[in-house]
Design an enzyme around this catalytic site. Structure first.
Site, mmCIF file in Angstrom:
data_model
loop_
_atom_site.group_PDB
_atom_site.id
_atom_site.type_symbol
_atom_site.label_atom_id
_atom_site.label_comp_id
_atom_site.label_asym_id
_atom_site.label_seq_id
_atom_site.Cartn_x
_atom_site.Cartn_y
_atom_site.Cartn_z
ATOM 1 C CG ASP A 47 -1.670 -1.271 1.448
ATOM 2 O OD1 ASP A 47 -2.147 -1.855 0.456
ATOM 3 O OD2 ASP A 47 -1.777 -1.710 2.617
ATOM 4 C CD GLU A 254 -8.992 -2.587 -0.871
ATOM 5 O OE1 GLU A 254 -9.499 -2.634 0.277
ATOM 6 O OE2 GLU A 254 -8.207 -3.452 -1.294
#
Length: 354
Positions: A47, A254
């Site tokens: 991420d 997301e």
């Protein structure tokens, strides 16, 4: 805490030059040639939120580790508990791991699961924004501050008022206004907020209904709170109709990210269960945004989450896959160059198959 450790970042797509710990070395030598190699291999990272501060690239990733939690669709096995900050002075240069920047034990209100963070700089202070479940199991967004981009960061005593869900992405516009984009369905709990209040039994819309959009809010001048209620972002098809919940190859799941190019706003995101990095464009930081296409095809591993920066006149995509471990929850951060067409759109990057 790990002290400052330098690693050589290999040229994109070339063989890894070496690892400090053994867990990635043999795999890196025998793995098929992929887009690029992991930035570091002594820890698992994911991420990546990349930023350029004072001419240097700083990367704020999740820090994966083996927590021994059974895998499920809510991401319970992603049980991260601290953050490291990585930095480098050039693409393909050496990477420095600056050690633990924030630990969950130093966040007074936190329960578990320190998921994907982001960072920002304003007013002489660096801000680290992070999602974590509170002690009641509800994801909130917290903020921590430091005078250094590498931390250590000190967390505020409570989450940001009105915050929810996961994946904060912070964008400062050319007029100095700063916005936060948040949201993730399934384990990210966005569907539990459909009514405006938290409902642990909240469901996604039906497949023929408009998909849930991410949320956005302008930040206050002190960067510690929202300056307005969060608003839902609309992502539309090119006919101007909302993407539907059943359109899981295009709808938001997301991992949102915002950047601006030639007065146009580019909102990019993960489609989640179909594993594309997609993007949409608009003329306002609030949207609506019109779907444009795919930035990156599915990578090795279940999740995909990214950031996009410009550095020395070129554009780069920071992303992750699972080359080092082959396990969904033990990922590694990478970077590859992006190509823009004259109209500003991206050339799709096709992730090589094994």
């Amino acid at each position: 805490m790990i002290g400052k450790i330098n690693y050589i970042v290999p040229a994109l797509g070339l063989t890894l030059l070496g690892t400090v710990s053994g867990f990635g070395q043999q795999r890196a030598e025998t793995a098929p040639k992929l887009l690029s190699k992991p930035l570091v291999s002594h820890i698992y990272t994911a991420d990546p939120s990349a930023h350029v501060f004072n001419g240097r690239i700083y990367i704020y990733p999740s820090h994966d580790y083996e927590a021994g939690v059974p895998e499920d669709d809510l991401g319970s096995h992603f049980a991260m508990r601290d953050y490291h900050v990585l930095s480098m002075d050039r693409i393909n240069g050496k990477v420095t791991d600056h050690g633990v920047a924030l630990d969950i034990k130093n966040i007074p209100w936190a329960g578990k699961q320190l998921w994907a963070p982001d960072a920002a700089y304003k007013n002489g202070t660096y801000y680290l924004y992070f999602p974590v479940k509170d002690k009641q199991g509800v994801f909130r967004i917290g903020v921590a501050t430091s005078k250094s981009p590498t931390g250590p960061f000190k967390a505020e005593s409570a989450p940001m008022k009105g915050s929810l869900s996961i994946d904060p992405a912070v964008f400062t516009d050319t007029d100095g206004q700063t916005y936060m984009y948040i949201g993730g369905i399934w384990g990210g709990q966005l569907q539990r907020w459909r009514s405006g209040q938290y409902n642990p039994n909240g469901k996604e819309p039906a497949t023929n209904e408009p998909a849930l959009g991410p949320k956005v809010a302008r930040l206050s001048k002190n960067m510690l709170q929202f300056d307005e209620p969060v608003k839902e972002i609309k992502i539309l098809d090119k006919a101007g109709k909302p993407l539907l919940a059943g359109d899981n190859k295009r709808r938001f799941f997301e991992g949102g990210w915002m950047h601006k190019y030639k007065d146009k706003y580019y909102f990019s995101y993960s489609t989640g269960d179909t594993h594309f990095l997609a993007y949409a464009t608009g003329t306002s930081p609030y949207g609506p945004f019109t779907y444009q296409g795919v930035i990156l095809t599915p990578v090795q591993g279940w999740t995909t989450h990214h950031s996009i920066i410009e550095f020395n006149g070129k554009w780069y995509l920071f992303y992750h896959d699972t080359e080092l471990s082959g396990k969904t929850h033990l990922r590694n951060v990478k970077v590859t160059e992006l190509t823009r067409k004259p109209d500003g759109s991206f050339v799709t990057i096709n992730y090589p198959a094994k």
